[in-house]
Scaffold this motif. Structure first.
Motif, mmCIF file in Angstrom:
data_model
loop_
_atom_site.group_PDB
_atom_site.id
_atom_site.type_symbol
_atom_site.label_atom_id
_atom_site.label_comp_id
_atom_site.label_asym_id
_atom_site.label_seq_id
_atom_site.Cartn_x
_atom_site.Cartn_y
_atom_site.Cartn_z
ATOM 1 N N PRO A 1 41.444 34.218 48.655
ATOM 2 C CA PRO A 1 42.314 35.386 48.499
ATOM 3 C C PRO A 1 42.503 35.788 47.041
ATOM 4 O O PRO A 1 42.687 36.974 46.739
ATOM 5 N N MET B 1 51.375 34.210 43.842
ATOM 6 C CA MET B 1 52.040 35.016 42.823
ATOM 7 C C MET B 1 51.190 36.248 42.557
ATOM 8 O O MET B 1 50.004 36.126 42.237
ATOM 9 N N GLU C 1 41.768 48.614 35.333
ATOM 10 C CA GLU C 1 41.478 47.766 36.491
ATOM 11 C C GLU C 1 42.745 47.055 36.959
ATOM 12 O O GLU C 1 43.096 47.112 38.125
ATOM 13 N N TYR D 1 53.127 46.901 43.038
ATOM 14 C CA TYR D 1 53.558 46.509 44.378
ATOM 15 C C TYR D 1 54.992 46.946 44.595
ATOM 16 O O TYR D 1 55.781 46.996 43.660
ATOM 17 N N LEU E 1 41.178 45.205 44.082
ATOM 18 C CA LEU E 1 41.437 46.581 44.487
ATOM 19 C C LEU E 1 40.144 47.387 44.413
ATOM 20 O O LEU E 1 39.804 48.120 45.329
ATOM 21 N N HIS F 1 38.115 43.490 37.110
ATOM 22 C CA HIS F 1 39.313 42.662 36.882
ATOM 23 C C HIS F 1 40.508 43.131 37.706
ATOM 24 O O HIS F 1 41.643 42.857 37.361
ATOM 25 N N SER F 2 40.251 43.848 38.784
ATOM 26 C CA SER F 2 41.371 44.434 39.524
ATOM 27 C C SER F 2 41.866 43.517 40.641
ATOM 28 O O SER F 2 42.140 43.954 41.744
ATOM 29 N N ARG F 3 41.987 42.215 40.338
ATOM 30 C CA ARG F 3 42.470 41.277 41.359
ATOM 31 C C ARG F 3 43.937 41.523 41.693
ATOM 32 O O ARG F 3 44.718 41.905 40.826
ATOM 33 N N PHE F 4 44.271 41.227 42.952
ATOM 34 C CA PHE F 4 45.648 41.415 43.391
ATOM 35 C C PHE F 4 46.545 40.226 43.029
ATOM 36 O O PHE F 4 47.724 40.403 42.760
ATOM 37 N N LEU F 5 46.009 39.025 43.102
ATOM 38 C CA LEU F 5 46.840 37.823 42.988
ATOM 39 C C LEU F 5 46.509 37.064 41.719
ATOM 40 O O LEU F 5 45.353 37.024 41.289
ATOM 41 N N ALA F 6 47.528 36.455 41.133
ATOM 42 C CA ALA F 6 47.330 35.733 39.878
ATOM 43 C C ALA F 6 47.079 34.251 40.117
ATOM 44 O O ALA F 6 46.219 33.644 39.495
ATOM 45 N N ILE G 1 44.571 41.062 52.559
ATOM 46 C CA ILE G 1 44.009 40.085 51.620
ATOM 47 C C ILE G 1 43.517 38.865 52.397
ATOM 48 O O ILE G 1 42.408 38.376 52.182
#
Lengths: 428, 484
Positions: free
Chosen positions: B462, A153, A222, A138, B467, B471-476, B451
């Motif tokens: 969200p 986050m 990924e 990002y 992506l 496992h290509s999630r944007f948010l943790a 998102i």
């Protein structure tokens, strides 16, 4: 479809747009309208919840939202209209604007236009970092929005590439939100953001900072799994054998800001190949009649106060233009970058009727010793000012007083330079 | 009795999807299986997007025959599938005396192959068509029948058209093996269970050889050949109007400079054989090679126009030609393998050929009278006329709300793409359907907004938006939530 007429139309409601609109109204423009694409006015300011805004203009150390709110109150009190959630789609050189938002298309005819579109961050593609293309990369500003506005986050373990101000501020912010910031890598031998952010956001929070270092590979199919950091030589080339893999799940990019010139280009505004922003004269006027430009879309500023100050100039001149005030017709003299000057704004100056002029510039290389900024016309020194030091991260402003104009004479251009103070002495 | 399909197609790339669509013209029970989270996820999404005229391949080869046949089908196919296609013509540029000789033999070969619209141009004619081209240009082979296509819309369009006409599509479904009865394949095993079928078509691109081995067919291998690319900003009118190839080498058509249907400029690819079929990394050395290769054709390219780099893998087979056959042992199987360039061009002709092969092999093909050839892409607000834009906003006010500033993609388009025949379920899926995030800022501005919109439209959190699946999630996590 709506039809709208405005004396002064301002695109963008950040620190430049709000100040420009306020000043245009105060300077006599009847109908002043701002178009803002976001849900709320303020441009990038609502997500800048740290302090450091407004010391010069308001005499107070404000946060971004507070700084925006002050300008918003002033603008609204002065009678400025703000259309949020509206995006300009097209501008013609004769100032016909089409925008869309809030469920409709809007056509606007303006007498004068102020472009206050700000800047954007350099994305990964422009940096050319080799490796994989997973989720978890990002720009620092995108991460800032996710954390401060959306409440999420974007990762747990961060590496930050670049030492721009947003990157340093996010290093602190993410640490406070319980994330780990593993490293900050800067390809230059010095930090590219402000000294105060280096101290307050990086050193005070024990963030490991590596200068002359860059990211040479992103790993993870990924989601980001690690990055490879390498030391670089003076030509920014990675030095073999210095690679080091750092486990992380997120890479933030804080590697430079670029003026947002999409709309300026549509309108036919001339751009400066060095700043990437609009070329202007001392009135903040572009080459297109009645189009003015202010703030970070001209060149990227270090302090928000200077952004708003440039917009005050634009607002005043735009109001004058649409009230039929006589426009300067004397010749334009180019103002060019001389020794150790990366770029200088304005790019053109009217030299006829004397008026106070503020010249803004950034140096190429840091001088950590007393320095002098000079303005010359041919061989003649017009004005100069002593500086304690000169750093690329900090903008230098030089004031030219009306009486100094007369010395310019017949020179083909004005030239700004920044040299060591000691160099001047030896020259006698 | 378990469910019985007539044909199972493995792989929803452009080849598999067009095969499924071609078969859906008949009354058949069809199943299209794709292991990725979206269709068109393999070689289809990462190639040069050229519709070749057909002068490259050896006369008499499958490549030559199907290239020329496929090329002829493109106007009609792309109109039916609402995929952008521009028969803008292509140039092979000679930079030396030697190259001029090569052009001559390519021209001859093209004529033997039946490629349409070939002409040899001298330097002056060449430069008149492409003024930014290097002044070193000595001449060119022009192919009026060559063109450029949007491979995303073509691939997605083919799969959606198949689904519209009754094909069942299963995503995230990986074939793990085959079911046999004596020496005949009777179905496949997958991570989601077993599926029975009279025929199985392998259209698995890079993974064709793995499946062939599982079916007991040895002696063929896919040797993935990686190509790296640069994408430049949407200002192609100043750089290139058509497609510029250098003179080809034995392994590659060389590093080219081409306009895309969206007026970006695409540079690449280089060619490196690799082992790992998941390796889509770009390397510093590779990108340097692409840049310097492209400069040989267009010396005025500027690095500041670069907005993205990527790599794609060509599914090069161990024999020189496309493998298109019914092996017989085991029976019940059609193998489509080694579909490297000009595979995209040939794909519609390959699909027709598969239909004929199955007909000859005894599959009964009764016409599907309900077959509908038309499929519509998500409407792109940015390219509509003022009146069309107003009409669209009247149907859904979200079309007035721009989310991606570089490509002018609206919230209405994002919502529509999330509810299409094959819905966009990932950011990349959305990008390929709408061009969201394909511009200069590469999604830096739109991502936080998208998102939220996707989560709402897909009815998920969200935190679950990815992506590209897996496992290509944007948010943790949410802020203030503590990690366990």
């Amino acid at each position: 479809m709506r039809l709208l007429e405005a004396d002064v139309l301002v695109i963008g409601s950040g620190p430049a747009g709000l100040a420009a609109a306020y000043q245009a109204r105060v300077s006599g423009a009847k109908r002043v309208t701002i178009i803002e694409r976001n849900r709320e006015p303020g441009g990038i300011l609502p997500q800048c919840i740290h302090n450091g805004f407004g010391l010069r203009i308001f005499g107070r150390d404000l946060t971004g939202p507070e700084y925006a709110q002050r300008w918003l109150y002033q603008a609204q009190e002065a009678g400025v209209e703000i259309m949020t959630r509206t995006m300009v789609q097209s501008i013609t050189p004769d100032l016909r604007i089409t925008a869309s938002g809030n469920g409709t298309l809007v056509d606007i005819k303006a007498k004068a236009l102020i472009l206050a579109t700000g800047c954007r961050e350099r994305p990964r593609g422009a940096l050319g970092i080799p490796g994989a293309r997973p989720a978890g990369i990002y720009t620092a500003g995108t991460a800032q929005r996710l954390v401060n506005i959306e409440g999420y986050m974007p990762g747990r373990r961060f590496v930050i590439l670049g030492s721009g101000d947003i990157g340093m501020i996010m290093a602190r912010r993410l640490t406070l939100e319980g994330a780990q910031v593993m490293a900050m890598a800067e390809i230059l031998p010095y930090v590219s953001g402000l000294r105060r952010n280096l101290v307050q956001c990086v050193r005070d929070f024990d963030i490991p900072l590596y200068t002359s270092t860059t990211i040479t590979e992103i790993r993870g199919r990924e989601r980001v799994e690690s990055v490879v950091m390498s030391a670089v030589d003076e030509h920014w080339q990675p030095i073999k054998g210095t690679q080091r893999e750092l486990a992380c799940d997120t890479l933030l990019l804080s590697a430079g800001l670029l003026p947002e010139i999409e709309l300026a280009r549509l309108a036919g505004v001339k751009l400066d190949p060095v700043t990437g922003g609009a070329m202007i004269d001392e009135r903040q006027a572009t080459n297109v009649p009645d189009i003015y430009a202010a703030g970070n879309m001209v060149h990227v500023y270090d302090l928000v106060d200077s952004v708003s100050e440039s917009a005050l100039r634009a607002g005043c001149k735009a109001a004058e233009a649409c009230s039929g005030h006589e426009q300067p017709c004397e010749p334009l003299l180019p103002l060019v970058a001389g020794e150790n000057v990366h770029h200088v704004v304005p790019q053109y100056v009217h030299i006829g009727a004397p008026r106070e002029l503020i010249i803004e510039l950034r140096v190429k290389l840091p001088l950590e010793e007393p320095a002098v900024v000079q303005l010359t016309a041919g061989d003649k020194l017009i004005t100069s000012e002593r500086l304690r030091y000169a750093r690329p991260s900090e903008m230098i402003a030089l004031r030219l007083r009306p009486e100094q104009y007369q010395q310019i004479g017949q020179a083909p251009c004005l030239r700004a330079a920044v040299v060591r103070a000691s160099q001047i002495k030896t020259r006698g | 009795m378990p469910e019985q399909y007539d044909v199972i197609i493995i792989g929803a790339g452009v080849v598999g999807s067009l095969v499924a669509r071609a078969l859906s013209r008949y009354q058949l029970r069809l199943l299209l299986l794709e292991k990725h989270s979206d269709v068109a996820e393999g070689t289809t999404k990462a190639n040069t997007a050229i519709v070749h005229a057909g002068y490259d391949a050896k006369p008499g080869s499958n490549k030559a025959r199907l290239n020329v046949a496929g090329n002829r089908m493109y106007d009609n196919l792309c109109a039916e599938l609402d995929a952008e296609f521009d028969r803008c013509g292509t140039f092979v540029v000679a930079l030396s005396e030697e190259d001029l000789v090569t052009l001559g033999s390519l021209y001859k070969r093209g004529q033997q192959n039946g490629a349409a619209g070939l002409r040899l141009f001298n330097a002056e004619e060449t430069l008149r068509h492409e003024p930014s081209l290097t002044k070193e240009a000595r001449g060119s082979l022009y192919a009026a029948s060559g063109g450029i296509v949007d491979p995303f819309q073509l691939g997605i369009g083919a799969a959606e058209s198949a689904v519209i006409n009754g094909v069942e599509l299963m995503l995230e479904t990986e074939v793990t093996g085959f079911l046999f009865e004596h020496n005949r394949i009777t179905g496949v095993t997958t991570n989601r269970g077993d599926y029975y079928s009279r025929w199985v078509v392998i259209a698995a691109g890079l993974w064709a050889d793995d499946l062939m081995h599982k079916a007991g067919l040895d002696g063929f291998a896919i040797n993935p050949r990686k190509g790296e690319y640069f994408v430049l900003d949407r200002r192609s009118s100043e750089v290139v109007h058509t497609v510029l190839f250098p003179c080809p080498t034995p392994v590659s058509k060389g590093i080219m400079v081409t306009r895309t249907v969206h007026n970006n400029v695409l540079l690449g690819p280089n060619a490196n054989t690799i082992r790992d079929k998941g390796d889509l990394d770009v390397s510093a050395a590779g990108l340097d090679e692409v840049w310097s290769g492209a400069l040989k054709l267009i010396p005025g390219l500027a690095k500041r126009d670069i907005i993205r780099s990527f790599a794609g893998l060509r599914a090069a087979g161990s024999c020189d030609d496309f493998v298109i056959e019914i092996p017989g042992d085991p029976a019940g199987m059609v193998v489509l393998a080694g579909i490297e360039s000009p595979g995209l061009t040939a794909a519609p002709a390959i699909a027709e050929e598969v239909v004929e092969m199955l007909r000859e092999a005894g599959l009964e093909l009764a016409p599907n009278t309900h077959f509908n050839p038309e499929r519509k892409a998500v409407r792109r607000f940015a390219v509509l006329t003022r009146r069309e834009q107003e009409a669209l906003i009247a149907t859904d006010p979200r079309y007035a709300s721009v989310v991606c500033r570089c490509e002018m993609v609206t919230e209405g388009e994002i919502a529509a793409a999330c509810h299409e025949v094959i819905p966009a379920r990932t950011y990349d899926g959305l990008k390929r359907r709408t061009r969201l995030g394909s511009g200069r800022c590469q999604g830096a501005f739109d991502l936080p907004l998208v998102i939220g919109i996707m989560a709402r439209e897909l009815g998920i959190s969200p935190l679950e938006i990815t992506l590209k699946g897996g496992h290509s999630r944007f948010l943790a996590r949410g802020t203030k939530e503590v990690d366990a």
